[in-house]
Write a protein that holds these residues in place. Sequence first.
Motif, short mmCIF file in Angstrom:
data_model
loop_
_atom_site.label_atom_id
_atom_site.label_comp_id
_atom_site.label_asym_id
_atom_site.label_seq_id
_atom_site.Cartn_x
_atom_site.Cartn_y
_atom_site.Cartn_z
N MET A 1 142.34 -33.04 -2.34
CA MET A 1 143.64 -32.73 -1.73
C MET A 1 144.75 -33.48 -2.45
O MET A 1 144.52 -34.51 -3.08
CB MET A 1 143.65 -33.11 -0.25
CG MET A 1 142.65 -32.36 0.59
SD MET A 1 142.88 -32.68 2.35
CE MET A 1 144.39 -31.80 2.65
N THR A 2 145.96 -32.97 -2.34
CA THR A 2 147.10 -33.70 -2.88
C THR A 2 147.48 -34.81 -1.91
O THR A 2 147.13 -34.78 -0.72
CB THR A 2 148.31 -32.79 -3.08
OG1 THR A 2 148.80 -32.34 -1.79
CG2 THR A 2 147.97 -31.58 -3.95
N GLY A 3 148.19 -35.80 -2.42
CA GLY A 3 148.65 -36.87 -1.56
C GLY A 3 149.51 -36.36 -0.43
O GLY A 3 149.38 -36.80 0.73
N ARG A 4 150.39 -35.40 -0.72
CA ARG A 4 151.27 -34.84 0.32
C ARG A 4 150.47 -34.12 1.40
O ARG A 4 150.73 -34.28 2.60
CB ARG A 4 152.28 -33.88 -0.31
CG ARG A 4 153.37 -33.42 0.65
CD ARG A 4 154.28 -32.38 0.00
NE ARG A 4 154.86 -32.85 -1.25
CZ ARG A 4 155.95 -33.63 -1.32
NH1 ARG A 4 156.55 -34.00 -0.20
NH2 ARG A 4 156.41 -34.00 -2.49
N ALA A 5 149.47 -33.31 0.97
CA ALA A 5 148.66 -32.58 1.94
C ALA A 5 147.86 -33.54 2.81
O ALA A 5 147.69 -33.31 4.02
CB ALA A 5 147.73 -31.61 1.21
N MET A 6 147.38 -34.64 2.21
CA MET A 6 146.61 -35.62 2.97
C MET A 6 147.47 -36.25 4.07
O MET A 6 147.05 -36.38 5.21
CB MET A 6 146.10 -36.69 2.01
CG MET A 6 145.09 -37.65 2.60
SD MET A 6 143.47 -36.91 2.87
CE MET A 6 143.37 -37.01 4.66
N LEU A 7 148.69 -36.60 3.71
CA LEU A 7 149.59 -37.20 4.71
C LEU A 7 149.96 -36.18 5.78
O LEU A 7 150.11 -36.54 6.96
CB LEU A 7 150.85 -37.73 4.03
CG LEU A 7 150.68 -38.97 3.14
CD1 LEU A 7 152.04 -39.48 2.69
CD2 LEU A 7 149.90 -40.07 3.83
N ARG A 8 150.09 -34.92 5.40
CA ARG A 8 150.45 -33.91 6.40
C ARG A 8 149.33 -33.75 7.44
O ARG A 8 149.60 -33.59 8.63
CB ARG A 8 150.73 -32.56 5.72
CG ARG A 8 151.33 -31.53 6.68
CD ARG A 8 151.87 -30.33 5.94
NE ARG A 8 152.94 -30.71 5.03
CZ ARG A 8 154.18 -30.99 5.39
NH1 ARG A 8 154.51 -30.96 6.68
NH2 ARG A 8 155.09 -31.29 4.50
N ILE A 9 148.08 -33.81 6.99
CA ILE A 9 146.95 -33.74 7.92
C ILE A 9 146.99 -34.92 8.88
O ILE A 9 146.80 -34.77 10.10
CB ILE A 9 145.62 -33.71 7.15
CG1 ILE A 9 145.40 -32.34 6.53
CG2 ILE A 9 144.45 -34.07 8.07
CD1 ILE A 9 144.12 -32.22 5.75
N LEU A 10 147.26 -36.12 8.35
CA LEU A 10 147.33 -37.31 9.20
C LEU A 10 148.48 -37.19 10.20
O LEU A 10 148.36 -37.62 11.36
CB LEU A 10 147.51 -38.56 8.33
CG LEU A 10 146.33 -38.89 7.41
CD1 LEU A 10 146.67 -40.07 6.52
CD2 LEU A 10 145.08 -39.18 8.22
N LEU A 11 149.57 -36.61 9.76
CA LEU A 11 150.73 -36.41 10.63
C LEU A 11 150.37 -35.46 11.77
O LEU A 11 150.66 -35.72 12.95
CB LEU A 11 151.89 -35.87 9.81
CG LEU A 11 153.31 -36.03 10.34
CD1 LEU A 11 153.68 -37.50 10.42
CD2 LEU A 11 154.29 -35.29 9.44
N ASP A 12 149.72 -34.35 11.42
CA ASP A 12 149.33 -33.36 12.43
C ASP A 12 148.30 -33.96 13.40
O ASP A 12 148.36 -33.72 14.61
CB ASP A 12 148.75 -32.12 11.76
CG ASP A 12 149.79 -31.33 10.98
OD1 ASP A 12 151.00 -31.55 11.22
OD2 ASP A 12 149.40 -30.52 10.12
N THR A 13 147.36 -34.73 12.87
CA THR A 13 146.32 -35.34 13.70
C THR A 13 146.94 -36.29 14.72
O THR A 13 146.47 -36.38 15.87
CB THR A 13 145.31 -36.10 12.83
OG1 THR A 13 144.71 -35.19 11.90
CG2 THR A 13 144.22 -36.73 13.69
N ALA A 14 148.00 -36.99 14.31
CA ALA A 14 148.67 -37.93 15.21
C ALA A 14 149.61 -37.23 16.17
O ALA A 14 150.19 -37.87 17.06
CB ALA A 14 149.43 -38.97 14.40
N GLY A 15 149.79 -35.91 16.01
CA GLY A 15 150.68 -35.16 16.88
C GLY A 15 152.14 -35.46 16.66
O GLY A 15 152.96 -35.33 17.58
N LEU A 16 152.50 -35.83 15.42
CA LEU A 16 153.87 -36.19 15.11
C LEU A 16 154.59 -35.03 14.42
O LEU A 16 154.01 -34.32 13.60
CB LEU A 16 153.91 -37.42 14.20
CG LEU A 16 153.38 -38.72 14.80
CD1 LEU A 16 153.29 -39.80 13.74
CD2 LEU A 16 154.26 -39.17 15.95
#
Length: 251
Positions: free
Chosen positions: A91-106
């Motif tokens: 995954m790209t760094g941006r996509a990885m952070l987006r998954i973490l963002l979605d997982t946190a409900g932010l």
Amino acid sequence: MSAVLICHGVSKTYGRRTVLDGVSLSVEAGRVTGLLGLNGAGKTTLMRIATGLVSPTSGSVRVLGHGLPLRPAVLGRVGAALDAPAFYRWMTGRAMLRILLDTAGLRDDGRLQRSLERVGLDEAADRRVGTYSQGQRQRLALAAALLKSPDLLVLDEPTNGLDPSGVRLVRSIVAQEAARGAGVLISSHQLDEIARVCDSVVMMSRGVVSAAGTVEELGLVEADGPEGLEEWFFAHQDVADRPAGSEGGRP
């Protein structure tokens, strides 16, 4: 000033092996607390307990006024970069952070891009993580920890693998987060780094606290260069070999 993290008498055993033995510390809002000790001192285990990833065998932990286990609402106010960064390499760094963002409900109100820019990864954000250097993976882990604008920020050896400019960047970010009002707990085995960025220090050795206090109280600001810091370090890291009740012994 209020404490965002309080650990009291925390112990952790795995079978017959004791990793932590009665560790107590507090992290105040707007201040940086350093965990200092050699590898195997128990720093990472304590941080994993403080972030709700591991349960203590005994003792109490309060994070932002709440006990363990931590509820999602509390975890949403805690940012952490622990152990070696583990990401999906394809995954790209941006996509990885987006998954973490979605997982946190932010909601992404620009925080993802801001986090990338703060750690200096905006130009590399659309490359696969598998192409990142160790230092870039460390920066990505720090960006992930910053996504929540946390009230408690926990960083385990955040300067590992970074070049001098990256080390300076981490120092700057830690100072900015404390100035914003977050409490920061940062671990290292490098005394000069701890002395530079921390307000207070908890020295750990073989799972116990061997020294604790402000940087001034412990005399770190007066240490005469690297040799003086090293002398202080080794004077306080061997508590487990000292008789009970001796100077620097178990509290």
